[in-house]
Scaffold this active site. Structure first.
Site, PDB file in Angstrom:
ATOM      1  N   HIS A 262      -6.129   3.147  -4.091  1.00 17.85           N
ATOM      2  CA  HIS A 262      -6.071   3.392  -2.642  1.00 17.85           C
ATOM      3  C   HIS A 262      -6.531   4.816  -2.312  1.00 17.85           C
ATOM      4  CE1 HIS A 262      -4.989   2.053   1.280  1.00 17.85           C
ATOM      5  NE2 HIS A 262      -3.890   2.770   1.423  1.00 17.85           N
TER       6      HIS A 262
ATOM      7  N   HIS B  76       3.485  -2.072   3.304  1.00 11.85           N
ATOM      8  CA  HIS B  76       3.529  -0.716   2.773  1.00 11.85           C
ATOM      9  C   HIS B  76       4.846  -0.469   2.057  1.00 11.85           C
ATOM     10  CE1 HIS B  76       0.578  -0.660   6.070  1.00 11.85           C
ATOM     11  NE2 HIS B  76      -0.045   0.261   5.346  1.00 11.85           N
TER      12      HIS B  76
ATOM     13  N   HIS C 140      -5.884   9.636   0.521  1.00 14.30           N
ATOM     14  CA  HIS C 140      -5.579   8.825   1.711  1.00 14.30           C
ATOM     15  C   HIS C 140      -5.915   9.598   2.984  1.00 14.30           C
ATOM     16  CE1 HIS C 140      -3.404   5.936   4.314  1.00 14.30           C
ATOM     17  NE2 HIS C 140      -3.446   5.126   3.279  1.00 14.30           N
TER      18      HIS C 140
ATOM     19  N   ASP D  57       0.812  -1.210   0.000  1.00 16.74           N
ATOM     20  CA  ASP D  57       0.000   0.000   0.000  1.00 16.74           C
ATOM     21  C   ASP D  57       0.851   1.269   0.000  1.00 16.74           C
ATOM     22  OD1 ASP D  57      -1.976  -1.865   0.337  1.00 16.74           O
ATOM     23  OD2 ASP D  57      -2.949  -0.837   2.013  1.00 16.74           O
ATOM     24  N   ASP D  58       0.198   2.333  -0.371  1.00 18.92           N
ATOM     25  CA  ASP D  58       0.684   3.706  -0.190  1.00 18.92           C
ATOM     26  C   ASP D  58       1.773   4.154  -1.149  1.00 18.92           C
ATOM     27  OD1 ASP D  58      -1.127   3.502   1.792  1.00 18.92           O
ATOM     28  OD2 ASP D  58       0.207   4.082   3.427  1.00 18.92           O
TER      29      ASP D  58
HETATM   30 ZN   LIG Z   1      -2.782   3.221   3.126  1.00 19.62          ZN
END
Ligand SMILES: [Zn+2]
Length: 337
Positions: A193, A295, A197, A143-144
């Site tokens: 995502h 992440h 965020h 993620d991210d």
């Molecule tokens: Zn995230």
């Protein structure tokens, strides 16, 4: 089939194992006693005879102990949706705006569906000896991103001949287009995502409108880069507790699919401590199919080779998300998503 059934089966299994352990420890005790008796008897005998008896005993002793192993990873059908709930709360702990990067190891050649053993054939040598392993599948998710670690993660996945599933943040795309393209071209899945965020914007405004809007916007951006339209999203901080039923309805109505995870590596919490991340994964991984939350972080890049090595050793193969083999992985156990 149900989560409860599975839990019960697992408990039974544990019970059986405990019983077996008890039995084998009892057996061990009697072996030790016999050994002691024999060895003291042997002391009376001549030195060479004593030697022979003792050796014989330790050999059988050893084999009794050795019965215990295996069985650690049950052959139960995978249930992705099952223990997500307990894990959710941990994700929300990730609260500070951490970009999360999901990386799934996917067999380079293909992505096996959870219960489908077909990928087993490309699994290295282990496939022959251990048939069970073919059913054990890991989805590494990152993620991210995108960001400075995207290329490194892709490179590690490539080295291992596997793929990952990335959930990227729309507002970080600019300047990282090449990394996204490379990741996609190498067989990884680029999921969504949100643009910002931002917890407040996504969950604290009026209903799901902002959330849906951000994902649609990002979907278009990613489509322009990769040429494919992603429908799989991951809600920042996970779908619990922010997303209620009405919210879920809206996500389903927008035709998105939404993945949470089954294993939270907590990597964001361990800067400079990649071994802690590996530990966390070792502690949590036990189902036939696992979706691991990670992440795009420096410590994750450091831990990744070790994580992959460990999971391979445990008999897992790696898969990347495939839209046509979709299965639900969300805390609400919503089958539409
Ligand atoms: Zn995230």
């Amino acid at each position: 089939m149900s989560y409860i059934q599975r839990m019960e089966e697992e408990q039974q299994l544990q019970q059986t194992k405990r019983n077996r352990d008890k039995r084998s420890s009892r057996r061990m005790k009697s072996m030790v006693i016999i050994a002691l008796v024999l060895s003291s008897a042997s002391l009376v005998m001549s030195a060479f005879a004593a030697n022979n008896i003792w050796h014989g005993n330790s050999a059988s002793h050893g084999s009794a102990v050795a019965v215990t192993p295996k069985f650690a990873g049950s052959a139960e059908p995978e249930s992705l949706t099952e223990d997500k709930a307990p894990l959710t709360s941990t994700e929300s702990a990730e609260a500070k705006d951490q970009p999360q990067v999901n990386a799934n190891d996917a067999d380079t050649t293909q992505s096996p569906p959870p219960a489908n053993p077909k990928e087993g054939k490309e699994e290295k040598t282990g496939a022959k000896t251990e048939k069970k392993t073919a059913q054990k599948v890991i989805y590494l998710t990152f993620d991210d991103g995108p960001g400075k670690y995207t290329d490194q993660i892709v490179s590690i996945l490539n080295k291992n001949g596997i793929h990952g599933t990335f959930f990227m943040i729309g507002n970080q795309v600019s300047g990282n287009e090449k990394a996204i393209k490379t990741a996609a071209e190498n067989g990884n899945y680029i999921g969504l995502h949100s643009m910002t965020h931002d917890k407040k914007k996504l969950y604290r405004s009026s209903g799901s409108a902002r959330f849906i809007k951000e994902f649609k916007q990002e979907q278009e951006i990613i489509q322009k880069i990769t040429g494919t339209t992603p429908w799989l999203i991951r809600a920042p901080y996970g779908s619990k507790p922010e997303i209620n039923n009405k919210f879920l309805n809206d996500i389903a109505a927008a035709k998105f699919k939404m993945w949470d995870w089954t294993v939270d590596s907590k990597d964001w919490n361990y800067p400079g401590k990649p071994e802690r991340i590996i530990q966390e994964i070792k502690r949590q991984v036990h189902r036939d199919t696992e979706v691991i939350l990670m992440h795009e972080k420096s410590q994750t890049v450091q831990a990744l080779p070790g994580i992959i090595k460990y999971l391979k050793k445990k008999g897992y193969s790696f898969a990347v998300y495939k839209p046509d083999q979709h299965f639900p992985v969300n805390f609400a156990k919503d089958e539409r998503l």
